[in-house]
Write a protein that holds these residues in place. Structure first.
Motif, mmCIF file in Angstrom:
data_model
loop_
_atom_site.group_PDB
_atom_site.id
_atom_site.type_symbol
_atom_site.label_atom_id
_atom_site.label_comp_id
_atom_site.label_asym_id
_atom_site.label_seq_id
_atom_site.Cartn_x
_atom_site.Cartn_y
_atom_site.Cartn_z
ATOM 1 N N VAL A 56 -1.378 -2.695 2.692
ATOM 2 C CA VAL A 56 -2.691 -2.356 3.235
ATOM 3 C C VAL A 56 -3.431 -3.650 3.549
ATOM 4 N N GLN A 57 -3.949 -3.758 4.767
ATOM 5 C CA GLN A 57 -4.630 -4.992 5.172
ATOM 6 C C GLN A 57 -6.053 -4.995 4.615
ATOM 7 N N THR A 58 -6.181 -5.533 3.422
ATOM 8 C CA THR A 58 -7.461 -5.646 2.734
ATOM 9 C C THR A 58 -7.296 -6.581 1.551
ATOM 10 N N ARG A 59 -8.397 -7.124 1.085
ATOM 11 C CA ARG A 59 -8.389 -7.891 -0.159
ATOM 12 C C ARG A 59 -9.039 -7.087 -1.285
ATOM 13 N N ASP A 60 -9.440 -5.860 -0.983
ATOM 14 C CA ASP A 60 -10.187 -5.024 -1.930
ATOM 15 C C ASP A 60 -9.246 -4.037 -2.617
ATOM 16 N N GLN A 61 -8.740 -4.440 -3.763
ATOM 17 C CA GLN A 61 -7.824 -3.581 -4.524
ATOM 18 C C GLN A 61 -8.506 -2.277 -4.949
ATOM 19 N N GLU A 87 8.535 5.520 -12.751
ATOM 20 C CA GLU A 87 8.326 6.794 -13.424
ATOM 21 C C GLU A 87 7.375 7.673 -12.625
ATOM 22 N N HIS A 88 7.541 7.662 -11.323
ATOM 23 C CA HIS A 88 6.732 8.462 -10.400
ATOM 24 C C HIS A 88 5.236 8.191 -10.576
ATOM 25 N N LYS A 89 4.932 6.920 -10.804
ATOM 26 C CA LYS A 89 3.553 6.452 -10.794
ATOM 27 C C LYS A 89 3.400 5.454 -9.656
ATOM 28 N N LEU A 90 2.183 4.972 -9.462
ATOM 29 C CA LEU A 90 1.933 3.989 -8.417
ATOM 30 C C LEU A 90 1.411 2.705 -9.040
ATOM 31 N N PHE A 91 1.915 1.583 -8.540
ATOM 32 C CA PHE A 91 1.449 0.268 -8.963
ATOM 33 C C PHE A 91 0.741 -0.385 -7.784
ATOM 34 N N ILE A 92 -0.530 -0.729 -7.975
ATOM 35 C CA ILE A 92 -1.297 -1.445 -6.968
ATOM 36 C C ILE A 92 -1.362 -2.899 -7.418
ATOM 37 N N ALA A 93 -0.719 -3.759 -6.645
ATOM 38 C CA ALA A 93 -0.613 -5.177 -7.016
ATOM 39 C C ALA A 93 -1.910 -5.915 -6.717
ATOM 40 N N PRO A 94 -2.105 -7.057 -7.343
ATOM 41 C CA PRO A 94 -3.242 -7.912 -6.970
ATOM 42 C C PRO A 94 -3.088 -8.339 -5.511
ATOM 43 N N LEU A 101 -0.393 -4.653 -1.857
ATOM 44 C CA LEU A 101 0.830 -3.857 -1.892
ATOM 45 C C LEU A 101 0.695 -2.720 -2.888
ATOM 46 N N VAL A 102 1.256 -1.569 -2.515
ATOM 47 C CA VAL A 102 1.304 -0.396 -3.395
ATOM 48 C C VAL A 102 2.758 0.037 -3.477
ATOM 49 N N MET A 103 3.291 0.145 -4.696
ATOM 50 C CA MET A 103 4.700 0.460 -4.874
ATOM 51 C C MET A 103 4.866 1.622 -5.840
ATOM 52 N N GLY A 104 5.906 2.426 -5.632
ATOM 53 C CA GLY A 104 6.193 3.488 -6.578
ATOM 54 C C GLY A 104 6.869 4.693 -5.961
ATOM 55 N N LEU A 105 7.617 5.396 -6.796
ATOM 56 C CA LEU A 105 8.320 6.592 -6.341
ATOM 57 C C LEU A 105 7.373 7.761 -6.099
ATOM 58 N N ALA A 106 6.091 7.613 -6.460
ATOM 59 C CA ALA A 106 5.126 8.676 -6.172
ATOM 60 C C ALA A 106 4.768 8.713 -4.688
ATOM 61 N N LEU A 107 5.074 7.653 -3.947
ATOM 62 C CA LEU A 107 4.842 7.678 -2.507
ATOM 63 C C LEU A 107 5.803 8.667 -1.862
ATOM 64 N N ALA A 227 1.369 -12.300 -15.071
ATOM 65 C CA ALA A 227 -0.054 -12.407 -14.769
ATOM 66 C C ALA A 227 -0.657 -11.010 -14.614
ATOM 67 N N SER A 228 -1.875 -10.837 -15.091
ATOM 68 C CA SER A 228 -2.543 -9.543 -14.986
ATOM 69 C C SER A 228 -3.169 -9.413 -13.606
ATOM 70 N N GLY A 229 -3.908 -8.346 -13.408
ATOM 71 C CA GLY A 229 -4.593 -8.148 -12.138
ATOM 72 C C GLY A 229 -4.144 -6.922 -11.391
ATOM 73 N N GLY A 230 -3.053 -6.300 -11.848
ATOM 74 C CA GLY A 230 -2.591 -5.079 -11.210
ATOM 75 C C GLY A 230 -3.184 -3.852 -11.865
#
Length: 241
Positions: A56-61, A87-94, A101-107, A227-230
């Motif tokens: 996603v073209q944004t800096r706003d997580q 585990e069918h969840k979504l991870f929104i990266a920093p 970036l958004v990753m996961g089998l829930a997509l 590193a945290s932030g996700g």
């Protein structure tokens, strides 16, 4: 598939744990390296390529989190988020530069339900603007790349044993990378000198397309995985369209 991704993540987490322990034993503080492509010196580690992801073209997580309606959201590191995303969840990266970036089998999997994938991406793009979607299933040969801008599909190609979505003109990046896109109902023909599936080149070059369009997740420096932030959570159920 999922097993290979799981093994890769396990090895990365184990490596990071050993590295952190070694630093503590040497009495030196652990140096946090940013999880951004091309940052840092020394040997690189790569993140396993997720089976499905968004750019996603944004800096706003936070904006991305709200648009997805993420439920039971928890802060996490890259390593934790990538593991939970299986585990069918979504991870929104920093944010990585201008992209989140958004990753996961829930997509949604376009090979299983291309209409659901279409409506999901259009709905999300209306809220977030420029949204890209990528999918890769090496065992089955399925793959997809989609570019949606403010609710308008500018480019889409999905192969699921046959072409199930082909919209818009091929982008310059697709042409220069030599990606092959078949019309609806067209049977693939073997290319002279190629091995395996005639569209195998798409599987190998899809990460390069992601890098040209936005960010290749596998190019992220895994030394920043701790590193945290996700943030990780569950995808809200879609409303009827």
């Amino acid at each position: 598939g999922g097993m290979a991704l799981g093994v890769g993540l396990a090895l990365l987490v184990a490596f990071l744990a050993v590295s952190a322990r070694a630093r503590r034993e040497r009495g030196r503080p652990a140096r946090r390296l940013p999880a951004r492509p091309g940052i840092g010196s020394g040997p690189r580690l790569s993140v396993p390529l997720p089976p499905r992801w968004l750019a996603v073209q944004t800096r706003d997580q936070q904006q991305v989190r709200k648009a997805l309606g993420l439920q039971q959201a928890m802060p996490c590191s890259w390593a934790e988020g990538l593991c939970l995303a299986r585990e069918h969840k979504l991870f929104i990266a920093p944010p990585l530069g201008r992209w989140v970036l958004v990753m996961g089998l829930a997509l949604p999997d376009p090979a299983e339900d291309v209409d659901r994938c279409f409506h999901f991406l259009v709905r999300l793009s209306r809220r977030l603007g420029r949204v890209q979607f990528f999918a890769l299933n090496r065992p089955r040969g399925h793959h997809a790349w989609v570019l949606v801008n403010h609710g308008v599909v500018e480019r889409a190609y999905v192969w699921a044993g046959q072409t199930v979505w082909n919209q818009g003109h091929m982008t310059r990046a697709e042409q220069e990378l030599g990606l092959r896109c078949l019309d609806y109902g067209a049977e693939p023909e073997m290319v002279a000198g190629s091995r395996g599936h005639p569209l195998a080149c798409n599987l190998e070059r899809l990460p390069a397309l992601a890098a040209r369009w936005s960010v290749n997740p596998a190019a992220v420096d895994a030394r920043g995985l701790c590193a945290s932030g996700g943030v990780v959570g569950a995808l809200s159920k879609p409303k009827p369209h």
